[in-house]
Design an enzyme around this catalytic site. Sequence first.
Site, mmCIF file in Angstrom:
data_model
loop_
_atom_site.group_PDB
_atom_site.id
_atom_site.type_symbol
_atom_site.label_atom_id
_atom_site.label_comp_id
_atom_site.label_asym_id
_atom_site.label_seq_id
_atom_site.Cartn_x
_atom_site.Cartn_y
_atom_site.Cartn_z
ATOM 1 N N ASN A 10 0.874 -1.171 0.000
ATOM 2 C CA ASN A 10 0.000 0.000 0.000
ATOM 3 C C ASN A 10 0.913 1.224 0.000
ATOM 4 O OD1 ASN A 10 -1.845 2.026 0.416
ATOM 5 N ND2 ASN A 10 -2.283 1.496 2.552
ATOM 6 N N TRP A 11 1.023 1.843 -1.166
ATOM 7 C CA TRP A 11 1.977 2.964 -1.301
ATOM 8 C C TRP A 11 1.468 4.235 -0.619
ATOM 9 C CZ3 TRP A 11 4.225 2.977 -7.007
ATOM 10 C CH2 TRP A 11 4.898 1.765 -7.233
ATOM 11 N N LYS A 12 0.185 4.280 -0.317
ATOM 12 C CA LYS A 12 -0.438 5.470 0.297
ATOM 13 C C LYS A 12 -0.190 6.717 -0.576
ATOM 14 C CE LYS A 12 0.244 3.344 4.762
ATOM 15 N NZ LYS A 12 -0.039 3.464 6.162
ATOM 16 N N HIS A 95 -9.582 1.185 4.266
ATOM 17 C CA HIS A 95 -8.347 1.331 5.039
ATOM 18 C C HIS A 95 -8.644 2.255 6.223
ATOM 19 C CE1 HIS A 95 -4.266 2.423 6.171
ATOM 20 N NE2 HIS A 95 -3.867 1.341 5.532
ATOM 21 N N GLU A 97 -7.091 4.623 7.430
ATOM 22 C CA GLU A 97 -6.843 6.045 7.168
ATOM 23 C C GLU A 97 -8.042 6.681 6.461
ATOM 24 O OE1 GLU A 97 -3.033 5.496 5.266
ATOM 25 O OE2 GLU A 97 -2.239 4.826 7.192
ATOM 26 N N GLU A 167 -5.945 -5.190 10.068
ATOM 27 C CA GLU A 167 -4.915 -4.198 10.356
ATOM 28 C C GLU A 167 -5.219 -3.472 11.670
ATOM 29 O OE1 GLU A 167 -2.710 -3.008 6.560
ATOM 30 O OE2 GLU A 167 -4.394 -1.649 6.765
ATOM 31 N N GLY A 173 2.016 1.839 10.617
ATOM 32 C CA GLY A 173 2.982 2.929 10.503
ATOM 33 C C GLY A 173 3.654 3.291 11.813
ATOM 34 N N SER A 213 2.949 -2.675 10.225
ATOM 35 C CA SER A 213 4.399 -2.746 10.441
ATOM 36 C C SER A 213 5.010 -4.100 10.081
ATOM 37 C CB SER A 213 4.730 -2.342 11.883
ATOM 38 O OG SER A 213 4.312 -1.011 12.123
ATOM 39 N N GLY A 234 2.637 -1.345 4.248
ATOM 40 C CA GLY A 234 2.738 0.082 3.947
ATOM 41 C C GLY A 234 4.180 0.495 3.724
ATOM 42 N N GLY A 235 4.807 1.021 4.753
ATOM 43 C CA GLY A 235 6.159 1.589 4.659
ATOM 44 C C GLY A 235 7.169 0.696 3.946
HETATM 45 C C1 PEP Z 1 -0.919 -0.057 5.760
HETATM 46 O O1 PEP Z 1 -0.827 1.065 5.302
HETATM 47 O O2 PEP Z 1 -1.856 -0.749 5.424
HETATM 48 C C2 PEP Z 1 0.123 -0.541 6.666
HETATM 49 C C3 PEP Z 1 -0.024 -1.701 7.207
HETATM 50 O O3 PEP Z 1 1.209 0.287 6.876
HETATM 51 P P1 PEP Z 1 2.580 -0.114 7.602
HETATM 52 O O4 PEP Z 1 3.042 -1.413 7.015
HETATM 53 O O5 PEP Z 1 3.509 1.010 7.306
HETATM 54 O O6 PEP Z 1 2.287 -0.264 9.065
#
Ligand code: PEP
Length: 249
Positions: A10-12, A95, A97, A167, A173, A213, A234-235
């Site tokens: 997930n590049w956000k 998501h 967010e 999640e 994050g 994470s 994500g990251g």
């Molecule tokens: C996400 O954005 O869905 C996510 C899990 O981010 P991260 O891996 O950075 O926690």
Amino acid sequence: MARRKIVAGNWKMNMTPSQAKALCAELKDLVKSEDVDVVYCVPAIDIVPVVEAVKGTNVKVGAENMYFEEKGAYTGEISAAMLVDAGVEYVIIGHSERRDYFKEDDCLLNKKVKKALEAGLIPILCCGETLEQREMGVTMDWIRLQIKSDLAGVTAEQVQGMIIAYEPIWAIGTGKTATTEQAEEVCKGIRMCIEEMYDAQTAEAVRIQYGGSVNAANAAELFAQPNIDGGLVGGASLKADFGKIVNYK
Ligand code: PEP
């Protein structure tokens, strides 16, 4: 039959179109895999260049959001048909967010899930609890409510082809991953919820990811759990480490 693992990035709101192309080139060989499905969920403006950049590779493209209406006066929105026409196969829906910053509720998300399925997209439906909810002991009640509301009116056959991403919001994050036991417990609970709502066959078929994470160091243990079928990342999806997550074994 064993469920095939799926690892989605997930590049956000990261990566300009030219950065997106460069990242695809950097990751191309690193994310090759025979037995894991690999998806890049990218910002809307990156969809066209990324679809082009991953042609001929094992990578599929996903969107991070969509709107449920067919077309019309919805300034700034993107329809399911637009995504399909551009070569998108997956779409993240709900998501945390989007639920939090953009106030998307389960009623809206249910409409999005149904529209995505109708258009032939594979929804990656996200759910998860806050830290307060976990501490109050209502994690599973909350997630069951999200799943039941978001899947209202969705058929068993449709659910069998979907992805659900668990999640925990406190793990996104933050660098604070859920323990393997916590992640497996909730993913198993989601599968039980699907069995109650549908049947054992549907519960067996639906793929459930863990997200929060995930990194190159913790992916192997998480993905080895019986009810965790991969990850939403994500990251770590924005760097070479993503290849290590895909090839976690
Ligand atoms: C996400 O954005 O869905 C996510 C899990 O981010 P991260 O891996 O950075 O926690």
